[in-house]
Design a protein around this motif. Structure first.
Motif, mmCIF file in Angstrom:
data_model
loop_
_atom_site.group_PDB
_atom_site.id
_atom_site.type_symbol
_atom_site.label_atom_id
_atom_site.label_comp_id
_atom_site.label_asym_id
_atom_site.label_seq_id
_atom_site.Cartn_x
_atom_site.Cartn_y
_atom_site.Cartn_z
ATOM 1 N N TRP A 9 0.835 -1.200 0.000
ATOM 2 C CA TRP A 9 0.000 0.000 0.000
ATOM 3 C C TRP A 9 0.867 1.247 0.000
ATOM 4 N N ASN A 10 0.583 2.184 -0.921
ATOM 5 C CA ASN A 10 1.256 3.469 -0.970
ATOM 6 C C ASN A 10 0.402 4.460 -0.188
ATOM 7 N N SER A 11 0.845 4.814 1.008
ATOM 8 C CA SER A 11 0.028 5.669 1.876
ATOM 9 C C SER A 11 -0.055 7.104 1.367
ATOM 10 N N GLU A 12 0.939 7.586 0.622
ATOM 11 C CA GLU A 12 0.884 8.944 0.070
ATOM 12 C C GLU A 12 -0.205 9.058 -0.999
ATOM 13 N N GLN A 13 -0.287 8.070 -1.853
ATOM 14 C CA GLN A 13 -1.275 8.088 -2.942
ATOM 15 C C GLN A 13 -2.568 7.385 -2.556
ATOM 16 N N GLU A 14 -2.565 6.694 -1.431
ATOM 17 C CA GLU A 14 -3.713 5.938 -0.937
ATOM 18 C C GLU A 14 -4.246 4.934 -1.964
ATOM 19 N N ARG A 15 -3.344 4.116 -2.455
ATOM 20 C CA ARG A 15 -3.695 3.043 -3.396
ATOM 21 C C ARG A 15 -2.608 1.987 -3.347
ATOM 22 N N LEU A 16 -2.851 0.862 -4.024
ATOM 23 C CA LEU A 16 -1.865 -0.210 -4.088
ATOM 24 C C LEU A 16 -0.586 0.285 -4.752
ATOM 25 N N THR A 17 0.526 -0.358 -4.414
ATOM 26 C CA THR A 17 1.784 0.012 -5.057
ATOM 27 C C THR A 17 1.777 -0.445 -6.517
ATOM 28 N N LEU A 18 2.699 0.091 -7.275
ATOM 29 C CA LEU A 18 2.742 -0.159 -8.717
ATOM 30 C C LEU A 18 2.834 -1.647 -9.041
ATOM 31 N N LEU A 19 3.659 -2.382 -8.316
ATOM 32 C CA LEU A 19 3.828 -3.804 -8.596
ATOM 33 C C LEU A 19 2.497 -4.535 -8.514
ATOM 34 N N TRP A 20 1.715 -4.283 -7.478
ATOM 35 C CA TRP A 20 0.447 -4.985 -7.305
ATOM 36 C C TRP A 20 -0.596 -4.520 -8.303
ATOM 37 N N ARG A 21 -0.544 -3.256 -8.696
ATOM 38 C CA ARG A 21 -1.473 -2.795 -9.732
ATOM 39 C C ARG A 21 -1.164 -3.450 -11.070
ATOM 40 N N LEU A 22 0.127 -3.624 -11.376
ATOM 41 C CA LEU A 22 0.503 -4.303 -12.620
ATOM 42 C C LEU A 22 0.135 -5.783 -12.581
ATOM 43 N N ILE A 23 0.315 -6.416 -11.440
ATOM 44 C CA ILE A 23 -0.076 -7.823 -11.305
ATOM 45 C C ILE A 23 -1.580 -7.962 -11.499
ATOM 46 N N LEU A 24 -2.359 -7.083 -10.877
ATOM 47 C CA LEU A 24 -3.818 -7.120 -11.059
ATOM 48 C C LEU A 24 -4.210 -6.867 -12.509
ATOM 49 N N HIS A 25 -3.512 -5.948 -13.167
ATOM 50 C CA HIS A 25 -3.793 -5.674 -14.579
ATOM 51 C C HIS A 25 -3.551 -6.910 -15.429
ATOM 52 N N THR A 26 -2.458 -7.607 -15.167
ATOM 53 C CA THR A 26 -2.153 -8.833 -15.908
ATOM 54 C C THR A 26 -3.222 -9.898 -15.671
ATOM 55 N N ILE A 27 -3.650 -10.046 -14.431
ATOM 56 C CA ILE A 27 -4.688 -11.031 -14.113
ATOM 57 C C ILE A 27 -5.987 -10.685 -14.827
ATOM 58 N N VAL A 28 -6.358 -9.410 -14.832
ATOM 59 C CA VAL A 28 -7.604 -9.002 -15.504
ATOM 60 C C VAL A 28 -7.498 -9.230 -17.006
#
Length: 107
Positions: A9-28
């Protein structure tokens, strides 16, 4: 404990970190591509049967690379990817990345 959560979790941006967002994108992408590819393959098979390419379709089952329908099926699969990849980008960008979808992507 803070370093463990910072991996996810990136607390400054209040969202998942880049690695996990890319992993989720690949899964989708995979989840969207599989049914679209299956549907595209069924449509291609139905068009082949309707066009009188039944023999060609049975030859395709024996050896996929030795058939004139192979190129047609690749085109249909490519069209499925043209739908799946922007669709996955929109879904993940909107719901996970919290972006104003294509405006934030520069489109």
């Amino acid at each position: 404990m803070d370093t463990i959560t910072s991996v996810f979790w990136n607390s400054e941006q209040e969202r998942l970190t880049l690695l996990w967002r890319l992993i989720l994108h690949t899964i989708v992408i995979v989840v969207l591509t599989l049914p679209l590819s299956l549907l595209a393959g069924l449509v291609a098979g139905a068009l082949a049967v309707a066009s009188g390419f039944g023999e060609e379709l049975s030859r395709l089952a024996e050896n996929p690379f030795d058939s004139s329908l192979f190129g047609f099926i690749l085109v249909i699969q490519g069209l499925a990817l043209i739908v799946a990849i922007p669709g996955a980008t929109w879904l993940v960008g909107h719901f996970v990345d919290r972006r104003k979808v294509f405006v934030d992507f520069g489109l």
